[in-house]
Each structure stands twice: as structure tokens, then as C-alpha cells.
Design an enzyme around this catalytic site. Sequence first.
Site, PDB file in Angstrom:
ATOM      1  N   GLU A  65       0.825  -1.206   0.000  1.00  0.00           N
ATOM      2  CA  GLU A  65       0.000   0.000   0.000  1.00  0.00           C
ATOM      3  C   GLU A  65       0.865   1.264   0.000  1.00  0.00           C
ATOM      4  O   GLU A  65       0.521   2.259  -0.632  1.00  0.00           O
ATOM      5  CB  GLU A  65      -0.935   0.009   1.212  1.00  0.00           C
ATOM      6  CG  GLU A  65      -2.054  -1.004   1.161  1.00  0.00           C
ATOM      7  CD  GLU A  65      -1.606  -2.395   1.592  1.00  0.00           C
ATOM      8  OE1 GLU A  65      -0.448  -2.543   2.060  1.00  0.00           O
ATOM      9  OE2 GLU A  65      -2.409  -3.337   1.463  1.00  0.00           O
ATOM     10  N   ARG A 274       8.349 -12.027   0.327  1.00  0.00           N
ATOM     11  CA  ARG A 274       7.473 -10.891   0.628  1.00  0.00           C
ATOM     12  C   ARG A 274       7.694 -10.348   2.032  1.00  0.00           C
ATOM     13  O   ARG A 274       7.651  -9.143   2.252  1.00  0.00           O
ATOM     14  CB  ARG A 274       6.008 -11.339   0.472  1.00  0.00           C
ATOM     15  CG  ARG A 274       4.963 -10.269   0.767  1.00  0.00           C
ATOM     16  CD  ARG A 274       4.913  -9.239  -0.318  1.00  0.00           C
ATOM     17  NE  ARG A 274       3.833  -8.276  -0.117  1.00  0.00           N
ATOM     18  CZ  ARG A 274       3.574  -7.262  -0.934  1.00  0.00           C
ATOM     19  NH1 ARG A 274       4.333  -7.083  -2.002  1.00  0.00           N
ATOM     20  NH2 ARG A 274       2.583  -6.429  -0.697  1.00  0.00           N
ATOM     21  N   GLY A 315      12.896  -2.940   0.069  1.00  0.00           N
ATOM     22  CA  GLY A 315      12.848  -1.820  -0.862  1.00  0.00           C
ATOM     23  C   GLY A 315      13.654  -1.982  -2.128  1.00  0.00           C
ATOM     24  O   GLY A 315      13.929  -0.986  -2.811  1.00  0.00           O
ATOM     25  N   GLU A 316      14.023  -3.221  -2.487  1.00  0.00           N
ATOM     26  CA  GLU A 316      14.849  -3.406  -3.680  1.00  0.00           C
ATOM     27  C   GLU A 316      14.153  -4.223  -4.780  1.00  0.00           C
ATOM     28  O   GLU A 316      14.766  -4.534  -5.801  1.00  0.00           O
ATOM     29  CB  GLU A 316      16.181  -4.057  -3.312  1.00  0.00           C
ATOM     30  CG  GLU A 316      17.037  -3.159  -2.442  1.00  0.00           C
ATOM     31  CD  GLU A 316      18.496  -3.587  -2.366  1.00  0.00           C
ATOM     32  OE1 GLU A 316      19.368  -2.781  -2.739  1.00  0.00           O
ATOM     33  OE2 GLU A 316      18.749  -4.735  -1.943  1.00  0.00           O
ATOM     34  N   ASN A 340       1.457  -7.194  -7.531  1.00  0.00           N
ATOM     35  CA  ASN A 340       1.332  -6.204  -8.596  1.00  0.00           C
ATOM     36  C   ASN A 340       2.193  -6.520  -9.828  1.00  0.00           C
ATOM     37  O   ASN A 340       3.419  -6.367  -9.787  1.00  0.00           O
ATOM     38  CB  ASN A 340       1.706  -4.822  -8.043  1.00  0.00           C
ATOM     39  CG  ASN A 340       1.385  -3.708  -8.994  1.00  0.00           C
ATOM     40  OD1 ASN A 340       0.896  -3.933 -10.093  1.00  0.00           O
ATOM     41  ND2 ASN A 340       1.673  -2.492  -8.578  1.00  0.00           N
ATOM     42  N   PRO A 341       1.581  -6.888 -10.960  1.00  0.00           N
ATOM     43  CA  PRO A 341       2.356  -7.178 -12.170  1.00  0.00           C
ATOM     44  C   PRO A 341       2.801  -5.931 -12.918  1.00  0.00           C
ATOM     45  O   PRO A 341       3.585  -6.016 -13.869  1.00  0.00           O
ATOM     46  CB  PRO A 341       1.365  -7.991 -13.018  1.00  0.00           C
ATOM     47  CG  PRO A 341       0.028  -7.474 -12.617  1.00  0.00           C
ATOM     48  CD  PRO A 341       0.130  -7.135 -11.153  1.00  0.00           C
ATOM     49  N   LEU A 342       2.302  -4.756 -12.497  1.00  0.00           N
ATOM     50  CA  LEU A 342       2.675  -3.519 -13.180  1.00  0.00           C
ATOM     51  C   LEU A 342       4.101  -3.096 -12.845  1.00  0.00           C
ATOM     52  O   LEU A 342       4.725  -2.344 -13.601  1.00  0.00           O
ATOM     53  CB  LEU A 342       1.708  -2.392 -12.807  1.00  0.00           C
ATOM     54  CG  LEU A 342       0.244  -2.614 -13.178  1.00  0.00           C
ATOM     55  CD1 LEU A 342      -0.615  -1.465 -12.653  1.00  0.00           C
ATOM     56  CD2 LEU A 342       0.074  -2.774 -14.683  1.00  0.00           C
ATOM     57  N   GLU A 343       4.622  -3.563 -11.709  1.00  0.00           N
ATOM     58  CA  GLU A 343       5.967  -3.168 -11.303  1.00  0.00           C
ATOM     59  C   GLU A 343       7.021  -3.653 -12.303  1.00  0.00           C
ATOM     60  O   GLU A 343       7.834  -2.850 -12.766  1.00  0.00           O
ATOM     61  CB  GLU A 343       6.247  -3.661  -9.880  1.00  0.00           C
ATOM     62  CG  GLU A 343       5.396  -2.924  -8.842  1.00  0.00           C
ATOM     63  CD  GLU A 343       5.521  -3.488  -7.449  1.00  0.00           C
ATOM     64  OE1 GLU A 343       6.094  -4.597  -7.304  1.00  0.00           O
ATOM     65  OE2 GLU A 343       5.055  -2.847  -6.489  1.00  0.00           O
TER      66      GLU A 343
END
Length: 426
Positions: A65, A274, A315-316, A340-343
Site C-alpha cells: 500500500e 514478501r 525496498g529493492e 502487482n504485475p505492473l511493477e
Amino acid sequence: MNKEKLSLRLYQILILLLVPVLLLVLIVRSFSQREYRQRLTERFGWLPSNIKPGGIVVHAASVGEVIAAKPFIDKLLITYPDLPITVTTFTPTGSAQVKKFYIDKVQHCYLPLDISFCVHLFFRLLKPKAVVLMETELWPTLIQRCYKSNVELLLINGRLSEKSLKNYKKLSWLIRPALNKFSAILCQSADNAEHFIEMGANADLVKNSGNLKYDISVTDELQNKISQLQKFIPEHRRLLVVGSTHQGEELPALAAYKKLKNDNPELLLVLVPRHPERFSTVTKLCEEQGFKTVTRSSKQPIIDDHEVWVIDTLGELLSVYALAEICIVAGSFSDVGGHNPLEPALFSKPVLVGENMANFKEITQKLTVANGIVQLEQNSELAVKLHCLLTDQELAITIGKNALGVVLANQGATDKSIETLQSLLK
């Protein structure tokens, strides 16, 4: 006492009775992640003395989030430079992500437990002008406090899946009144908007503003991280990245990699768990399976003997996706519902996901229509589909370009969310 007040009072009593259980959960989780027993006073609404009141609160529960909210928070800082912006989370990993993104540009604390006296203390100390909640963060006591205090309350990137809708309907006596105390509810898609209305939200409160997750970009800071990470990887290694793995998802990835690596000796499997509490478990699993494993935290450069690289730092993930040849988005090989596949799509990478993408149904559909994703009909097909992408470079490049096209074509939710907030604060 009317039915609505009685419902809220019963909920508050139940939450109060559960406080010992909630504290026990925090203590148990702290055995593997000590941060859960730190800053406990914030869980009860007592804020650090340096926090300034009178601004805007944005709540982003955890890492996902926080990342999704980043474009919104970035624009919020530009739009309201004179107001203190406070970003709250529930999890220590979310907290760490906020600190990593913003250092001292925003204020940060945990959102208190949804108990009357905790929320009351939180509001008394912070005195917010507006509270912005993300996705499905519906906390009845917090919502009631905003309503009674005339604090503007906005839900952005609203998400209510069919499964969640069924579960929430069992609590309609509590959720329906809460929804109608929002100043506005901005949803990720038309389907989600319909679900909120079906749940009982007034139609004039609900809008489809698009998904904040599309509003991602390669910043200078991210580019610097990518450059730093690249120094650890020899040019001839081809990275197969499995991002945001959950328990039970590493073994299928390791099994597929074992089938592929003889024909692709330059292939390096990169696993990104995760949750931090699983870092050591995943590393040990890889070693037990006979793979020569190195961790990111060791700061060792990758050598030819290394077969698996475990990213045991926070954060990597985006930086690793940027360096990948193929990206597998996990959470989709279990009942989690995908991540999220957009990353990876942001970097024109071919994206592969498992059977279960329930959390990203609308995004997956758009990527599928555009031929910008490979979704397995059965998780057992993983090695076969990976082989196709590894051997057909033209196909892999095409899928990656199509995925980026979907990202760029669907941006704009951040601007709509900021505009709505501005209209409420006039």
C-alpha cells in the site's frame, strides 16, 4: 440508542475485549521480527512529541500500500507544502518503507488500534484536517471519529473483490453505515465501484477514478538504486526474478529452475520473499535443495558458481525487476491472490504469473488483452512457459513492450484523487 449506534458500540466492545489477544499476536510476531514489540505506545494512539498537528493523514497499511500510495503522497507534498503530511502504517515493513521513501519529508507513526480511547487520543494529538484511507482499510471507530469531528474522509484506490464483498455482507450492519460517512470513495475500477454500491454505499459518493498502481515511474532515486545493484551482477548472467514470494512458492520456482539451468548455465534465480521474517527460512530452503545460494545482505558480488540470489533486504524489488530478463510475480501460486504485475511491466519486462491473480483481476485482464502477460492455466506449466520465453527473445520483448503500453495508457488516478481532496478541503 438507535441500531447504528448499537452496532458500533458492540463492535467497540468486541475490539476492546480482543486487546489482550492483539497484544499477544504482536509479541509472538516480535519473536521473528523484533520491530513488532517496539513503539507499542503508538498502537494506543500516543504519538511522538515531534509530530505536528493540523495536517493530512494518509494510511497505507503495509509495504504494498505504501508503494501504491507513493505517487499520491509525492503529489500531496507538492500540493500542500505548508501542511504536515502524516503517513501511517500497521506493519513494521510498511514503516520501514515510508522511512526509506521519505526520510523526514513526511511525519510517520503507526495507526492506532480501532478502539475508542486510542482513536480519540490519536485525533486529540494530531487534529487532522483530512484522513485518506487506502483500498479496503475500513475502520469503523476511526471513520466515526472523522464524522463526528467534521474531518474530511477520503477512500482512494478503493478495492472490494467479490470474495471480500461476500465476507463484508456478513457485517453489513457495521460496514454499510461506515461507508456512508466517507466524503468520497474513489475506486480502482468500475467493478470495484459497483461492489461498494452493492455493499451499501450511496452511489453519489462512489466514483471510478482508476488505479493508483498504474501511476508509477522510474525516478532518479530508483535509477540510482538500479545502478548500485547492477554492480553486483556479471554482465553475462541472465536474471530470472521471482518477486514477493510466500510460503510454499519457492519450491516450484526452484524445481522449474533446476529443469532450465543445464540448458541455460548463465541463468541466475533471484528470490524476493514478501515478508522479512521469512528471509532466513528461504535462504536455508535453497541451500537444503542443493543450490549454491548467496544473500543480498552479505553484499557479495555474484560469481559463476552462484545459482540462487536471495534478496533479504527491503525496498529493492523494483530495482531487481529492472535488471531481470523474465519476471515472475508470486502470490499467484498460492491462495494469496497475486501481487502487482505492473511493477515489472514498468521496465518492459515479460511478466509471468500463476493461476491465482484474484487481487489484480482487472489489471491482469487488461494485460492479457494487450498480450502483455503470461498467466499459467496450471502452475505446473511454469518450467515450460519459462523455456518458451528464454528461447524466443522476440516474444519476450513483445510481451514486455505491450505490458509497458498498458501502464502508460492507464495512468491518471493520482491527479483525480488529488483533485477530489482539494475540492473537499476548499
